[in-house]
Design a protein around this motif. Structure first.
Motif, mmCIF file in Angstrom:
data_model
loop_
_atom_site.group_PDB
_atom_site.id
_atom_site.type_symbol
_atom_site.label_atom_id
_atom_site.label_comp_id
_atom_site.label_asym_id
_atom_site.label_seq_id
_atom_site.Cartn_x
_atom_site.Cartn_y
_atom_site.Cartn_z
ATOM 1 N N UNK A 588 17.747 73.319 39.870
ATOM 2 C CA UNK A 588 17.524 71.656 39.939
ATOM 3 C C UNK A 588 16.950 71.327 38.279
ATOM 4 N N UNK A 596 18.594 67.334 28.322
ATOM 5 C CA UNK A 596 20.061 67.143 28.947
ATOM 6 C C UNK A 596 20.161 66.088 27.850
ATOM 7 N N UNK B 312 28.179 60.537 32.436
ATOM 8 C CA UNK B 312 26.765 62.018 32.112
ATOM 9 C C UNK B 312 25.439 61.667 31.129
ATOM 10 N N UNK B 348 21.973 64.805 38.260
ATOM 11 C CA UNK B 348 22.308 65.103 36.686
ATOM 12 C C UNK B 348 22.896 66.454 36.406
ATOM 13 N N UNK B 349 22.484 66.872 37.207
ATOM 14 C CA UNK B 349 22.463 69.006 36.978
ATOM 15 C C UNK B 349 24.246 69.092 37.309
ATOM 16 N N UNK B 352 26.698 67.952 35.162
ATOM 17 C CA UNK B 352 26.629 68.036 33.809
ATOM 18 C C UNK B 352 27.219 69.978 34.267
ATOM 19 N N UNK B 562 22.359 75.865 33.195
ATOM 20 C CA UNK B 562 23.404 75.005 33.670
ATOM 21 C C UNK B 562 24.800 75.631 34.720
#
Lengths: 596, 596
Positions: A588, A596, B312, B348-349, B352, B562
């Motif tokens: 995370x 990002x 995003x 956010x992850x 993504x 990711x």
């Protein structure tokens, strides 16, 4: 689209899960047994179904509007609020001493659900007024109580909560609104508050703002925040309304949903200072505000359940009417109503199971609240308080997160028609999205769950709840029916997943706070999922017993099926959540911020 | 809010996952290597970022409007479409013979994503025009091709798909629109079509409607449906526009999202009959329509990826700017930008990982499409066709379902500001909800996956994909890095869960169709989750190798993180889905219909 209050399900929960007859043994609640509950719920259903629900679509189409400092609410809202107030509904859970009905939360919560199913936007005005009443009851001086409580409880006046400022949302340490002490003991308040729900409107004679502000020289951060009453109109000694105070609405927001509820920007002190009255002591504002917020958080959880119920009812009605395609099992040889189709059934069952599970969880939590606040035995109070405190982030966080899924499914059941605003399903989807945000986002609830509710007592409350769940598993195994066994097995898996996470949270909170807080929302979702599933398991046991006694077969069988569905389709998410939390913390935070 | 096309990620997928250099060996695509791809994508990005994206908010605020039978699109749309057409973008993937660029879908899909990220509403006009072009290319007579294709490919005219009628949505058997044969070989078309995207507008000289209708005496059900071209203006022999045809827009819908795209109700034949031209043969309309729909379904999947990417980017920008609260790890001793907070990072992850995973899946599917249609070797064509056909419901269903979660998280990252329309995050949430509905709801995609794509070949294609995934697991283990091992382990679990479900679907489709179709959407979600996760695993392997060669360290490391996040937080849902499908079929259908 009509709304029909689920009175039977509510009474089932009260009787068999929340055990209202035990609540009725608490001093002061002697009259609050099942019969009272039934009478109150049926009366409340009439008002909600007949008066408030029909205003839901008009409120969306013709929302509150702002002009020259004044807010005009949707036509019909003021009259409906008058009826709500005159019926004594604002005072339902508030003390008899100030004109309330003094009923337990066990009953009151069901009324809150109904009002919100009928109309989320409308219900926000009473919801925030309840918060203001709670704060004054807990921390207000006798003078403040005497001036404000009866008028708030009678619904003549309404209340607001003023926390947020442009730079201070979740982070109240950043509050900048100032309060300057005056010689007469009052304060002059200066500043800007935003996102003030019903901060200005035309439904009541006066608006009682509860406002967080800093007294000059107060410590920095949250320890320097005080709470003030700032009425829209000053109140004369005889209780009549006096001068207009220096607080003014400068605009209202253009929102995705709950459009009928005005969300005001309030400007304090542009003309010399708004007169404010300190609540309790200086610098203890956050503590008092938490009283309002805890009440409001529970109520927002009820909003999630409420909008889920409304969305479900809307979808069921459409699924019964809309004809498309032949059933895959060949049971009908022509195009049939879509409720015949397995995926529509899966969607409706998902909506139903989430809603009933969260309603059961909230009902049990409400009974714990009543015992925590009013039981004669201090130990009972303490145990119930710990349980209730653990439940608040679950009721708020889980019930609102599930409402996003439920209202999305509600649109989906309607197919293309769901996307057309006139159908009405889209409104629930738009309205619901605020619920995971206001009164503390899901992340804020999850922080509370991790920090104050799990870490602080080393996981003791969490493990005590798990032990109760294990007991229910034993009862389900003992019951022996196929459905009970299925639920027992899934409950056990989910409970063990939960305990793994509790161990992880307790062990790692200091060593690796990022990993623990990275899993905080999944932990909340796992805990909510488990507790709601547990209550569905208890509901299944009760339904099975009542069925054997021949009571209301259709209802009891439906409850059993819904409990089994919950176990098979929702509790089964638990292991995945556990794995993500316990094994997935590092990924995370691994991406550098600039990547990002 | 600006949009920045993720050209680098798109090219990475094309080069390392979709293997564009293999596509460039297919006859006709010799020029379509990585260099061409890069040049095309960069040019497309300029148009999308600079011209189309700035119209996204204006289109929401000032949508298409209807008056006196005419639709006025948002100011700026017509001019932007002119630039789009003049740039040759409408013809990107279409044959050179009719004025197109003849590029492979491998490249074209990325351009479709960009255009949709820039503006979903705008992109729908080209999307549907592409569908009309495909149908005419496949089934149109030479005369129809000569009359319509160049004008559609050049963007002078646009196309529509007319399937839906008030009583016939998912169920095309119920189509009632009539077509009466005329002496001159044309037909007179009579009926009402609803939900016709860009069914009327002011962005092109003519609109070419492709319309499903029944010829008198045709068999009942879907076997009696034919496909017709019905132009808004009849076309003279010299290609110039002739008389206005008898098809008229009677209203447009008031929708929750994609408001700038006019959704028309079209009335055919109120003044004597609309002149229509048969496409292909009578009663084969559904077959031809499926050609359009398959193209459109893939494109709608790209819309899901596109709106997820835009949401995003919006959320990342806000998270970098908004200051609230101290980081839990003590890394900053004051309130910090919210991107420091673990739950914001988790959101956010998640956004993504879903977006990159689905983009990778769609890129590989596009390459399979190119091979399926253009490879010299019939066996290669066949294998790729089977793979592509399996991917279409996943690209459509999974990418759009995930876009609901992603756009919801996008609002959530913004907190209260997310609910205010001016912030812009809410528009993506509202827009996205149509994606799981149109061009076949997720349930329709799932039926396709269960029936035509899994049941029909006894699970052969599904198992072949699983075998490829197992090979990737082996490569990940062989790679030996910690991240690769984590991904291998989660991939294996998800693959085994998937195989269990494939076995279940194949074994039970006849015995217990209700149970199988009750699990159809969860099966789609599991399959999509697995395939996207597989591509992230392949991406991790490629990134690791390139990193060892010293290439673009920041990008490669981000890709690896990711991929690991995807494995730990998304692939971990697979087992729960498997359990719900394989063990939970009965409870979906157990509640009697009148008990809802």
């Amino acid at each position: 689209m009509t709304y029909s209050a689920p009175v039977k399900d509510m009474l089932f929960n009260m009787e068999h899960l929340a055990r209202i007859e035990q609540v009725a043994q608490i001093p002061g609640f002697e009259e609050a047994g099942l019969e009272t509950a039934q009478a109150v719920l049926e009366e409340c259903a009439k008002l909600c179904e007949g008066v408030v629900a029909p205003l839901n679509v008009p409120g969306d189409v013709n929302p509150s509007s702002f002009r020259d400092g004044k807010v005009a609410t949707t036509p019909g809202f003021a009259e409906a609020f008058r009826q709500y107030a005159e019926g004594g509904w604002q005072g339902l859970q508030h003390p008899v001493d100030f004109g309330g009905q003094g009923l337990p939360k066990t009953i009151g919560a069901a009324c809150v659900e109904m009002l919100n199913s009928a109309n989320l936007s409308f219900a926000l005005c009473p919801l925030l007024t309840d918060g203001a009443i709670e704060a004054l009851l807990t921390a207000g001086s006798d003078a403040l109580k005497a001036t404000y409580l009866e008028k708030l409880i009678s619904g003549q006046w309404t209340g607001t909560m003023n926390l947020t400022e442009p730079q201070a949302g979740s982070d109240l340490a950043l509050v900048r609104t100032k309060a300057e002490p005056q010689a007469d003991g009052t304060y002059k308040v200066f500043g800007t508050k935003i996102f003030i729900t019903y901060g200005e409107h035309d439904m009541a004679e006066n608006i009682v703002h509860l406002v967080l502000a800093r007294v000059a020289g107060a410590p920095e951060g949250v320890k320097g925040i005080s709470l003030f009453v700032v009425p829209k109109f000053l109140v004369n000694a005889d209780g009549s309304l006096g001068e207009r105070n220096d607080v003014h609405c400068v605009s209202i927001e253009h929102k995705m949903g709950i459009k009928a509820s005005p969300t005001a920007v309030l400007q304090y002190g542009d003309n010399g200072g708004a007169t404010g009255y300190l609540v309790g002591e200086e610098n203890r504002g956050l503590e008092y505000m938490f009283i309002m917020m805890n009440a409001a958080r529970y109520a927002v959880g009820m909003q999630g359940i409420a909008v889920a119920e409304r969305s479900y009812q809307h979808a069921v009605q459409y699924a019964r009417e809309r004809v498309q395609s032949r059933p895959v099992d060949g049971s009908v040889k022509a195009s049939a109503t879509i409720i015949h189709h397995p995926d529509v059934r899966r969607m409706l069952m998902t909506m139903r199971a989430y809603t009933e599970g969260c309603r059961a969880m909230a009902s049990v939590a409400a009974a714990a609240y009543d015992a925590a606040h009013h039981h004669a035995d201090a130990q009972v109070r303490e145990a119930n308080a710990a349980f209730y405190e653990f439940m608040v982030p679950l009721v708020k966080g889980y019930s609102t997160e599930m409402s996003l899924e439920v209202t999305s499914l509600g649109v989906q059941v309607h197919g293309g028609m769901g996307f057309i605003e006139e159908t009405g399903a889209a409104q629930y989807y738009r309205d619901a999205k605020i619920l995971t945000i206001y009164e503390g986002t899901t992340a804020i609830q999850a922080n509370d769950l991790v920090g104050r509710k799990t870490g602080r007592d080393g996981g003791q409350t969490a493990r005590a709840i798990a032990a109760q769940i294990e007991k229910t598993e034993g009862e389900l195994h003992a019951d022996g029916s196929a459905a009970a066994k299925v639920v027992a097995v899934r409950l056990e898996q989910a409970r063990k997943a939960f305990l793994d996470v509790v161990d992880f949270v307790v062990a790692q909170s200091r060593n690796d706070p990022n990993a623990v807080y990275a899993g905080s929302v999944p932990y909340l979702m796992l805990a909510g999922n488990l507790v709601a599933g547990w209550q569905m398991g208890r509901a299944l046991l009760a339904a099975q017993q009542l069925l054997r006694k021949g009571q209301d077969e259709a209802f009891m069988r439906a409850k059993m099926v819904t409990a089994q569905f919950y176990a098979e389709h929702i509790l089964t998410q638990a292991q995945g959540l556990r794995d993500a939390i316990v094994d997935g913390g590092a990924s995370v935070m691994a991406l550098p911020m600039d990547a990002f």
